[in-house]
Design an enzyme around this catalytic site. Structure first.
Site, PDB file in Angstrom:
ATOM      1  N   GLY A 230       1.997  -3.304   1.736  1.00 17.07           N
ATOM      2  CA  GLY A 230       2.503  -2.291   2.656  1.00 17.07           C
ATOM      3  C   GLY A 230       2.765  -0.932   2.042  1.00 17.07           C
ATOM      4  CD  GLU A 271       1.772 -10.793  -0.647  1.00 14.00           C
ATOM      5  OE1 GLU A 271       1.561 -11.765  -1.386  1.00 14.00           O
ATOM      6  OE2 GLU A 271       2.130 -10.898   0.532  1.00 14.00           O
ATOM      7  N   GLY A 273      -2.673  -4.163  -0.791  1.00 17.03           N
ATOM      8  CA  GLY A 273      -4.096  -4.092  -0.501  1.00 17.03           C
ATOM      9  C   GLY A 273      -4.489  -2.632  -0.373  1.00 17.03           C
ATOM     10  NE  ARG A 274      -2.232   0.539   4.588  1.00 20.56           N
ATOM     11  CZ  ARG A 274      -2.779   0.170   5.748  1.00 20.56           C
ATOM     12  NH1 ARG A 274      -3.815   0.816   6.221  1.00 20.56           N
ATOM     13  NH2 ARG A 274      -2.278  -0.832   6.447  1.00 20.56           N
ATOM     14  NE  ARG A 309      -6.212   1.237   8.811  1.00 25.27           N
ATOM     15  CZ  ARG A 309      -5.600   2.395   8.931  1.00 25.27           C
ATOM     16  NH1 ARG A 309      -6.275   3.509   8.892  1.00 25.27           N
ATOM     17  NH2 ARG A 309      -4.306   2.460   9.083  1.00 25.27           N
ATOM     18  CE1 TYR A 313      -3.312  -2.263  13.445  1.00 28.34           C
ATOM     19  CE2 TYR A 313      -4.890  -1.295  11.909  1.00 28.34           C
ATOM     20  CZ  TYR A 313      -4.172  -2.383  12.360  1.00 28.34           C
ATOM     21  OH  TYR A 313      -4.311  -3.585  11.728  1.00 28.34           O
ATOM     22  CB  CYS A 340     -20.863  -0.671  25.749  1.00 33.08           C
ATOM     23  SG  CYS A 340     -22.615  -0.350  25.547  1.00 33.08           S
TER      24      CYS A 340
HETATM   25  C1  LIG Z   1      -2.015  -7.621   4.967  1.00 31.50           C
HETATM   26  C2  LIG Z   1      -1.103  -8.218   3.980  1.00 31.50           C
HETATM   27  C3  LIG Z   1      -0.910  -7.615   2.733  1.00 31.50           C
HETATM   28  C4  LIG Z   1      -1.537  -6.302   2.354  1.00 31.50           C
HETATM   29  O1  LIG Z   1      -1.049  -5.251   3.109  1.00 31.50           O
HETATM   30  P1  LIG Z   1      -1.413  -3.751   2.694  1.00 31.50           P
HETATM   31  O2  LIG Z   1      -0.841  -2.944   3.820  1.00 31.50           O
HETATM   32  O3  LIG Z   1      -2.897  -3.680   2.631  1.00 31.50           O
HETATM   33  O4  LIG Z   1      -0.767  -3.475   1.385  1.00 31.50           O
HETATM   34  C5  LIG Z   1      -0.101  -8.250   1.825  1.00 31.50           C
HETATM   35  N1  LIG Z   1       0.506  -9.428   2.120  1.00 31.50           N
HETATM   36  C6  LIG Z   1       0.347 -10.037   3.302  1.00 31.50           C
HETATM   37  C7  LIG Z   1       1.031 -11.317   3.547  1.00 31.50           C
HETATM   38  C8  LIG Z   1      -0.450  -9.456   4.275  1.00 31.50           C
HETATM   39  O5  LIG Z   1      -0.605 -10.051   5.452  1.00 31.50           O
END
Ligand SMILES: *Cc1c(COP(=O)(O)O)cnc(C)c1O
Length: 419
Positions: A230, A271, A273-274, A309, A313, A340
């Site tokens: 996040g 964890e 990702g983004r 996205r 969103y 479409c």
């Molecule tokens: C989606 C998700 C992430 C990664 O979220 P980011 O916004 O990409 O950092 C990490 N942990 C869990 C459990 C998720 O569902």
């Protein structure tokens, strides 16, 4: 700022040649940028012994990207069988994989337990009795409910389907102990694309307070707390980046305080990702049509099957038109795909320089939750993925989907239940 100046400077002059060799549309990822962000993260949290990032595979599940993560010493946050398979094929060991699923099936539990298992992160107290082989190391996802307010993408914790409630958390570990658990972790994930660093500091504080409460109630010690992902990135030019230096300093101090009070402290896992890959990817497409009706439209050779996205969103993704960076943004366009669905728009009423057929358009920040979220609705297939290597090579790391892929699920043994 969206895409970094460094990525832009290395990518933009190459795009015409990349287009010649690979043809649009494609996502392209920046190895150097991903490695730099990884190194920054490690350095920022070096004051917390045992700090580790488990890359959220769902953000960008390309094996070449995952190899980079592994080389940087990161683990993998997986939540499905295909994600587990991919992590294991890349050589991830049990404690390199955090399995954070929800609404978990029996098949998933069995798969998670294979090959020595993984770090099982349970989403609910009712799942404790459903785990076929209960592991020694167990983790629960904690949902603070009304104790925290939420954010736009992930919503209010109280309305979120994830995690055990505050009232259940001690009981969850008690029952896990009864099933033989001897090592413990605690997880939470309450933010998405958060740019206010104080929210993440408060999350670290919260998860350590809960750990303290459970440790006192059960006489256990946590090996780690996982603050989830996040971490936000600035998609808009006027947004400021997450203040990682201040954030990591404040979080480190909270861990130091825990250690001072208890003589030990858990490691910190996260964890993201983004934050790891989002700004280090771009979707490049060609303008193939323009129309002027009630609004002006620019049609690209990519659509929302490449990047969901904006439709999902209402997200902003910055757009550059190659070779027109210095040209005045004198037009207002909806930049659209061919699906479409009227929400198949990369940008709505965006001020851009005049765009002609054949112009190359760069859509920023497609490196996380971009290609991965794509789908095949309307027979629109997902594009290829490329990697701009640190040494300047550009490599195909996933081919585009083909019509044969689309029809591949017709390849099955006939099966009929008689009337
Ligand atoms: C989606 C998700 C992430 C990664 O979220 P980011 O916004 O990409 O950092 C990490 N942990 C869990 C459990 C998720 O569902």
């Amino acid at each position: 700022m969206p895409m970094s100046a460094s990525f832009k400077d290395r990518l933009f002059p190459r795009i015409p040649a990349i287009q010649q060799q690979f043809q649009t549309p494609f996502h392209i990822y920046d190895e150097a940028g991903i490695r730099e962000t990884g190194a920054t993260l490690i350095k920022a949290f070096s004051g917390i012994p045992g700090f580790r990032e488990f890359f959220a595979v769902k953000a960008l599940p390309n094996r070449e990207i995952l190899k980079l993560m592994k080389e940087m010493g990161f683990g993998f946050d997986c939540s499905s069988i295909p994600e587990l398979i991919q992590a294991r094929e890349l050589g991830a060991k049990p404690e390199d994989i955090m399995f954070t699923s929800n609404n978990t099936s029996q098949e998933e539990f069995e798969f998670a337990a294979k090959d020595g298992g993984c770090i099982l992160n349970l989403d609910d107290i009712s799942l404790i009795d459903k785990v076929p082989v209960f592991p020694e190391l167990i983790c629960f996802r904690y949902n603070p409910g009304p104790r925290r307010t939420g954010n736009v993408i992930i919503g209010n914790p109280e309305e979120a389907k994830y995690g055990v409630s505050h009232e259940q958390v001690v009981e969850a570990y008690r029952r896990a102990q009864a099933r033989g658990a001897k090592r413990f972790g605690l997880h939470t994930m309450v933010a998405s694309n958060e740019l206010d660093y104080t929210y993440i500091v408060e999350t670290a504080r919260m998860v350590l307070e809960v750990a303290e409460e459970v440790e006192a109630a059960l006489g256990i010690q946590f090996e780690f707390v996982n603050i989830g992902g996040g971490f936000g990135i600035p998609y808009r030019p006027e947004q400021k980046a997450l203040d990682l230096p201040t954030m990591s300093k404040e979080i480190t101090a909270i861990f130091d305080g825990f250690r001072a009070r208890h003589g030990h402290a858990p490691a910190m896992y996260m964890e993201s990702g983004r934050f790891m890959t989002g700004p280090h990817g771009a979707l490049v497409a060609t303008a193939i049509n323009s129309k002027d009706t009630y609004r002006k439209y620019i049609g690209l050779d990519a659509c929302m099957s490449s990047l969901m996205r904006p439709a999902l969103y209402g997200s902003y993704h910055h757009i550059d038109v190659l070779g027109k960076e210095g040209v005045e943004a004198s037009e207002v366009y909806d930049v659209v795909g061919s699906l479409c669905e009227n929400n198949d728009k990369f940008a709505i009423q965006r001020e851009l320089p005049p765009i002609e057929d054949g112009d190359l358009v760069v859509i920023h920040d497609s490196g996380a939750h971009g290609h991965a979220m794509g789908f095949q609705y309307n027979g629109r297939l997902r594009p290829k993925e490329l990697m701009l290597r640190a040494d300047g090579r550009v490599e195909l790391i996933r081919r585009a989907e083909t019509v044969e892929d689309y029809f591949a699920t017709y390849n099955f043994e006939p099966s009929v239940l008689k009337p």
